[in-house]
Design an enzyme around this catalytic site. Structure first.
Site, PDB file in Angstrom:
ATOM      1  N   ARG A   1       6.182   8.797  20.973  1.00  0.00           N
ATOM      2  CA  ARG A   1       7.623   8.782  21.246  1.00  0.00           C
ATOM      3  C   ARG A   1       8.449   8.986  19.979  1.00  0.00           C
ATOM      4  O   ARG A   1       9.596   9.468  20.037  1.00  0.00           O
ATOM      5  CB  ARG A   1       7.988   7.465  21.942  1.00  0.00           C
ATOM      6  CG  ARG A   1       9.397   7.390  22.464  1.00  0.00           C
ATOM      7  CD  ARG A   1       9.632   6.245  23.435  1.00  0.00           C
ATOM      8  NE  ARG A   1       9.404   4.935  22.845  1.00  0.00           N
ATOM      9  CZ  ARG A   1       9.902   3.790  23.354  1.00  0.00           C
ATOM     10  NH1 ARG A   1      10.637   3.817  24.457  1.00  0.00           N
ATOM     11  NH2 ARG A   1       9.643   2.631  22.781  1.00  0.00           N
TER      12      ARG A   1
ATOM     13  N   VAL B   1      15.639   6.337  26.839  1.00  0.00           N
ATOM     14  CA  VAL B   1      14.307   6.917  26.929  1.00  0.00           C
ATOM     15  C   VAL B   1      13.414   5.808  27.477  1.00  0.00           C
ATOM     16  O   VAL B   1      13.467   4.670  27.024  1.00  0.00           O
ATOM     17  CB  VAL B   1      13.796   7.444  25.567  1.00  0.00           C
ATOM     18  CG1 VAL B   1      13.827   6.375  24.481  1.00  0.00           C
ATOM     19  CG2 VAL B   1      12.385   8.014  25.715  1.00  0.00           C
ATOM     20  N   SER B   2      12.607   6.124  28.470  1.00  0.00           N
ATOM     21  CA  SER B   2      11.837   5.114  29.184  1.00  0.00           C
ATOM     22  C   SER B   2      10.802   4.440  28.291  1.00  0.00           C
ATOM     23  O   SER B   2      10.358   4.988  27.282  1.00  0.00           O
ATOM     24  CB  SER B   2      11.120   5.747  30.383  1.00  0.00           C
ATOM     25  OG  SER B   2      12.034   6.161  31.367  1.00  0.00           O
ATOM     26  N   ALA B   3      10.412   3.243  28.708  1.00  0.00           N
ATOM     27  CA  ALA B   3       9.335   2.525  28.036  1.00  0.00           C
ATOM     28  C   ALA B   3       8.026   3.286  28.227  1.00  0.00           C
ATOM     29  O   ALA B   3       7.810   3.909  29.277  1.00  0.00           O
ATOM     30  CB  ALA B   3       9.212   1.115  28.607  1.00  0.00           C
TER      31      ALA B   3
END
Length: 225
Positions: free
Chosen positions: A33, A59-61
């Protein structure tokens, strides 16, 4: 972020049974990421939590991206529509599954990802290009709740923001037998993650994969103010 930190996170997701298939785990490991985050967020990139990318978006986990990618049952050669590009990271992890860097380029494998916010679309394009996925991910600044009919039909559709219901245009643009993964619900911070299979008559079989929390989907078929 140290590579060891990211590898440790992926190891933990495997131990927890969130990452179940080796190919999804490898894709997550291959696309950290950190490559998609600004410098001030680098120290948080290996934490298993969503992060703000500005303009009310996140931004997603990593665990959530892992869950969605597992649920999509992605394969080399799939053409994928993502709704909600954000910083571009999720699209890159999908690209690594449908057209991996270390394999011959598939004729069909590609990710088309929409982003309704122009500033984020521009940033996602830069991130995707800098990470080496510019030839397998296309970012379109448009209302993704209406899909992207120019490249339909799609083998897979993934939506990274919560819709009040499954948008009909997205179902229409999905191939028969194709899968869509989408958070659906009216509550601002609680929805159900659905896996939708398009049936031969155009209908949809729905599976509830559990409770999630996503920012609301905007646009014509999104959450109304």
């Amino acid at each position: 972020m140290q590579k060891a930190d990211w590898d440790k996170l992926i190891d933990n997701l495997e131990k927890q049974g969130i990452l179940r298939s080796p190919k999804v785990a490898l894709a997550m490991r291959t696309v950290p990421r950190s490559k998609f985050l600004p410098s001030e967020l680098q120290s948080y990139s290996a934490q298993d939590t969503p992060l703000s990318i500005g303009l009310g978006q996140t931004v997603s986990a990593p665990h959530m991206v892992s869950i969605m990618n597992e649920a999509l049952q992605l394969a080399v050669g799939h053409k994928v529509l993502e709704v909600g590009a954000g910083c571009g990271w999720h699209a890159a992890t999908i690209a690594e599954l449908v057209t991996p860097k270390d394999e011959p380029r598939s004729e069909w494998g590609h990710v088309y990802t929409t982003e309704i916010i122009p500033v984020l679309a521009d940033q996602a394009k830069k991130n995707i290009r800098n990470a080496g996925y510019g030839d397998r991910v296309t970012i379109i600044n448009t209302d993704g709740s209406q899909g992207y009919p120019e490249k339909a039909p799609y083998d897979r559709v993934v939506v990274t923001a919560a819709a009040p219901e499954v948008p009909q245009p997205l179902l229409d643009q999905l191939k028969i037998g194709g899968l869509m993964v989408i958070p659906v619900g009216k509550a601002e911070l609680f929805q159900n993650l659905l896996r939708v299979t398009k049936e031969a008559d155009g209908g949809a079989k729905r599976e509830n994969l559990g409770g999630v929390a996503f920012v609301p989907l905007t646009g014509e078929f999104g959450v109304k103010p």
